[in-house]
Motif scaffolding. Structure first.
Motif, mmCIF file in Angstrom:
data_model
loop_
_atom_site.group_PDB
_atom_site.id
_atom_site.type_symbol
_atom_site.label_atom_id
_atom_site.label_comp_id
_atom_site.label_asym_id
_atom_site.label_seq_id
_atom_site.Cartn_x
_atom_site.Cartn_y
_atom_site.Cartn_z
ATOM 1 N N ARG A 56 12.349 -18.914 34.037
ATOM 2 C CA ARG A 56 11.943 -19.479 32.730
ATOM 3 C C ARG A 56 11.041 -20.639 32.946
ATOM 4 N NH1 ARG A 56 13.392 -21.865 28.063
ATOM 5 N NH2 ARG A 56 15.536 -22.362 28.737
ATOM 6 N N ARG A 105 8.967 -19.841 28.576
ATOM 7 C CA ARG A 105 8.590 -18.302 28.704
ATOM 8 C C ARG A 105 9.174 -17.903 30.095
ATOM 9 N NH1 ARG A 105 4.012 -15.042 26.020
ATOM 10 N NH2 ARG A 105 5.713 -13.785 26.372
ATOM 11 N N TRP A 106 9.662 -16.566 30.139
ATOM 12 C CA TRP A 106 10.156 -16.126 31.293
ATOM 13 C C TRP A 106 8.926 -15.558 32.005
ATOM 14 C CZ3 TRP A 106 14.626 -16.244 33.704
ATOM 15 C CH2 TRP A 106 15.993 -16.642 32.815
ATOM 16 N N SER A 107 8.993 -15.603 33.401
ATOM 17 C CA SER A 107 7.747 -15.227 33.989
ATOM 18 C C SER A 107 8.019 -14.671 35.377
ATOM 19 C CB SER A 107 7.180 -16.584 34.275
ATOM 20 O OG SER A 107 5.744 -16.183 34.873
ATOM 21 N N PRO A 112 13.595 -9.739 29.829
ATOM 22 C CA PRO A 112 13.477 -10.597 28.608
ATOM 23 C C PRO A 112 11.825 -10.710 28.200
ATOM 24 C CG PRO A 112 13.237 -11.999 30.573
ATOM 25 C CD PRO A 112 13.801 -10.436 31.008
ATOM 26 N N ASP A 113 11.519 -11.163 27.255
ATOM 27 C CA ASP A 113 10.276 -11.396 26.620
ATOM 28 C C ASP A 113 9.188 -11.857 27.649
ATOM 29 O OD1 ASP A 113 8.040 -11.168 24.876
ATOM 30 O OD2 ASP A 113 8.279 -12.879 24.036
ATOM 31 N N LEU A 114 8.409 -11.122 28.388
ATOM 32 C CA LEU A 114 7.620 -11.590 29.160
ATOM 33 C C LEU A 114 6.049 -11.232 28.837
ATOM 34 C CD1 LEU A 114 8.514 -9.844 32.758
ATOM 35 C CD2 LEU A 114 8.978 -12.212 32.172
ATOM 36 N N HIS A 115 4.985 -12.152 29.297
ATOM 37 C CA HIS A 115 3.892 -11.927 29.126
ATOM 38 C C HIS A 115 3.374 -10.577 29.791
ATOM 39 C CE1 HIS A 115 -0.473 -12.758 29.482
ATOM 40 N NE2 HIS A 115 -0.159 -13.541 28.651
ATOM 41 N N GLU A 116 2.211 -10.011 29.065
ATOM 42 C CA GLU A 116 1.797 -8.680 29.705
ATOM 43 C C GLU A 116 1.301 -8.846 31.294
ATOM 44 O OE1 GLU A 116 -2.202 -6.081 29.235
ATOM 45 O OE2 GLU A 116 -1.519 -7.209 27.257
ATOM 46 N N LEU A 149 4.586 -8.055 33.025
ATOM 47 C CA LEU A 149 5.036 -6.799 32.809
ATOM 48 C C LEU A 149 4.086 -5.596 33.511
ATOM 49 C CD1 LEU A 149 5.766 -6.849 29.065
ATOM 50 C CD2 LEU A 149 7.339 -6.504 30.743
#
Length: 159
Positions: free
Chosen positions: A39, A45-47, A132-136, A139
């Motif tokens: 994060r 943000r998680w990355s 977790p919620d990741l940027h495209e 992903l």
């Protein structure tokens, strides 16, 4: 990601104009096929893990170095997953960069996942079906690292 000294030197003469830079991303899996994420302290943000190679540094060596510097995990680069020119990004200070990203699939071989520098707020292993919620960006790279199929990315959507 912290700004390397050689970029600070470039910025002293280039100002905020667009710099074309190499970048690496490391998609690291452990023996349970969990993926290593951090994060980020700059965005919260998680990355996936990444960074900029030093001048003359091989991209795979950079990927391994960045993982250990940021997370304490030692890894080996297994293969290239994707090479992609990214869209330009403008940072809060006005600096503009565009990266040629080389993404590597990596395998953890030691160390303990932990916050290891000031670039991360948290570090952890995640099952790929419980991310977790990741940027495209992240992903897509994780999906490509899980596949053995050749990768062709067509920004126009036809390939």
């Amino acid at each position: 990601m912290a700004t390397p000294d050689f970029i600070r030197t470039l910025r002293a003469s280039a100002g905020h104009q667009l710099l074309w830079l190499p970048g690496v991303t490391a998609i690291v899996f452990d023996d349970e096929d969990r993926v290593l994420l951090n994060r980020r302290s700059d965005t919260g943000r998680w990355s996936v893990i990444g960074g900029i190679p030093d001048p003359g540094e091989q991209p795979a060596v950079c990927a391994v170095r960045e993982v250990e510097e940021e997370t304490g995990v030692r890894c080996v680069a297994e293969r290239v997953v994707l090479v992609q020119a990214l869209d330009p990004v403008t940072y809060a200070n006005g600096d503009t960069c565009q990266y040629m990203d080389i993404t590597f699939r990596c395998r953890a071989v030691g160390g303990e996942a932990q916050v290891n520098d000031d670039e991360s707020l948290e570090v952890g292993w995640f099952p790929v079906d419980a991310l977790p919620d990741l940027h495209e960006f992240g992903l897509f790279r994780i999906k490509q690292a899980l596949s053995d199929a050749p990768t062709w990315f067509d920004p126009m959507g036809s390939g």
